[in-house]
Design an enzyme around this catalytic site. Structure first.
Site, short mmCIF file in Angstrom:
data_model
loop_
_atom_site.label_atom_id
_atom_site.label_comp_id
_atom_site.label_asym_id
_atom_site.label_seq_id
_atom_site.Cartn_x
_atom_site.Cartn_y
_atom_site.Cartn_z
N SER A 50 0.83 -1.20 0.00
CA SER A 50 0.00 0.00 0.00
C SER A 50 0.87 1.25 0.00
O SER A 50 1.67 1.44 -0.91
CB SER A 50 -0.96 -0.03 1.20
OG SER A 50 -1.96 0.94 1.07
N ASP A 195 -5.93 -3.40 -2.38
CA ASP A 195 -4.82 -3.18 -1.45
C ASP A 195 -4.25 -4.47 -0.89
O ASP A 195 -4.97 -5.30 -0.34
CB ASP A 195 -5.35 -2.31 -0.31
CG ASP A 195 -4.27 -1.67 0.52
OD1 ASP A 195 -3.24 -2.33 0.77
OD2 ASP A 195 -4.45 -0.52 0.94
#
Length: 341
Positions: A50, A195
C-alpha cells in the site's frame, strides 16, 4: 549478509516510515561521505504494501539520465505525502453525498491519485526498478494474492511486467477508500486488484520468503531485515458497542483489526525465527508505540495531522538514533549483493 527493507501499509501514515528513512539516508550520506547516497544503494531487497509499496517504487525508480541512480531522494519521496496528501484524499461535495462516507461506494475518486502517480513515474516499468522487490495486492477475480516482483521479469517476461504507476495504484486500492484498480500487464492481461494490506499489511515475511528462495539460498542468519511500521493501531473498540454491530458497523473496524493483526503476526513470527538462529539483532522492527497528536485514520491529510505525523516520524528516528547507527554500519559493511537473483 542480505539486507532487506520492508515498509508497512497505512495510507497517509506512510509519512512516519518516510520520515524515519529520511534520517537513515542522511546517516548513510554522512557515513559514506557521499551526499548523493540513496537507500537503494545499500539494501539488496525491498518490500512494501500500500503506502509502503508507493514508497518502495519511489526509492527504486531509476533516474532518467542515469538508470543506475535513484530518481528520488528519501526526502522527495516523503514530500509526495506532505505536499500532495491533500490532493490524494480529497473529494467533491457531490461525491461525498453520493458515497455516503464510503458506505455506498468508494470514499475517494482515484483520479487525483492516478494523475499524481503518472506525474511521478511516467512510463517506468516494474522490471526497470533498481533493485529486486515484492509489492503485494489481492486479485478479487482470481481470488488469490498477487505479488508484483521486479526480479520475476527475467523468468516470466512481459507477463510479469507492469507500469509501476499501475503497481502503486493497485497495492494502495484500499477497500472503501478507492475503487478496485483494473490494470493490465505489459502482455495485456487484465487484473482487478485491491490493497495488499488485506492480507500482508506488513510484507516483511513475504520479503524473507522471497530472499530465502533466491539463487544464493540464504538462511535467516545470513539476512538483516529492517521492517518499519506506520504506527500502532491503538484505537479501542468498546464491547458494549461492538457486540451489536452488523455488517455496516463492522466495515471500518474489521479493516483496522485485520491490518494491525496481520502486521503484528508477521512481527511475531520473524522475531521467533531470528531468535531461533541466535541472531535476534538482525531483525529490526521500528514501530511507534503511539501516534501522539496524530489520528490513526489512513485518510486524514489535514495540515494539522500531517504535521503531527511528521513529528511522530522525527521523534521515532530520534528515539532510535543508536539503532539507526547500527543499521548504517551493517549496510555499509560489505555493500549490496549484485547477483541475489
Amino acid at each position: 549478509m542480505k539486507k532487506i527493507l520492508s515498509i508497512d501499509g497505512g495510507g497517509i501514515r506512510g509519512i512516519i516510515p518516510g520520515r524515519i528513512l529520511v534520517e537513515l539516508e542522511a546517516k548513510l550520506q554522512v557515513r559514506t561521505q557521499n551526499p548523493q547516497a540513496r537507500l537503494a544503494d545499500f539494501f539488496d531487497f525491498f518490500a512494501g504494501t500500500s503506502t509502503g509499496g508507493i514508497l518502495t517504487c519511489l526509492y527504486l525508480c531509476p533516474d532518467k539520465a542515469d538508470p543506475a541512480k535513484s530518481r528520488f531522494s528519501a526526502q522527495e519521496a516523503v514530500d509526495l505525502y506532505v505536499k500532495k496528501g491533500g490532493q490524494i484524499f480529497d473529494t467533491t461535495v457531490w461525491h461525498r453525498i453520493r458515497a455516503a462516507g464510503g458506505i455506498l461506494e468508494e470514499k475517494y475518486d482515484a483520479a487525483p491519485l492516478e494523475k499524481l502517480l503518472k506525474r511521478y513515474f511516467g512510463d517506468v516499468r516494474l522490471s526497470q526498478l533498481r533493485k529486486p522487490c515484492i509489492i503485494p495486492a489481492y486479485d478479487i477475480k482470481r481470488r488469490e494474492a498477487h505479488f508484483f516482483a521486479q526480479h520475476d521479469f527475467a523468468k516470466k517476461g512481459s507477463g510479469s511486467d507492469f507500469l509501476i504507476r499501475d503497481v502503486a495504484r493497485a497495492t494502495s486500492a484500499a477497500p472503501t477508500y478507492f475503487e478496485v484498480a483494473s490494470i493490465d500487464s505489459l502482455s495485456h492481461v487484465s487484473y482487478p486488484l485491491v490493497d495488499g494490506g488485506v492480507f500482508a499489511n506488513n510484507p516483511a515475511l513475504c520479503a524473507y520468503s522471497e530472499v530465502r528462495n533466491a539463487k544464493k539460498d540464504p538462511k535467516a542468519a545470513d539476512m538483516m531485515i529492517l521492517s518499519i511500521g506506520t504506527g500502532s493501531q491503538n484505537r479501542p473498540y468498546d464491547y458494549d458497542v461492538a457486540r451489536n454491530w452488523g455488517q455496516i458497523g463492522w466495515v471500518q473496524p474489521v479493516i483496522d483489526i485485520m491490518m494491525a493483526g496481520a502486521a503484528e503476526t508477521t512481527d511475531y513470527h520473524l522475531t521467533r525465527m531470528f531468535s531461533a538462529v541466535n541472531q535476534p539483532d538482525q531483525y529490526i522492527r521500528l514501530q511507534p508505540a503511539n501516534l501522539g497528536d496524530a489520528t490513526p485514520d489512513m485518510d486524514n491529510a489535514s495540515e494539522e495531522n500531517i504535521k503531527a505525523l511528521l513529528q511522530v516520524g522525527t521523534e521515532t528516528a530520534q528515539n532510535c538514533h543508536a539503532e539507526l547507527d547500527r543499521i548504517v554500519e551493517m549496510l555499509v559493511k560489505d555493500g549490496p549483493d549484485p547477483v541475489l537473483f
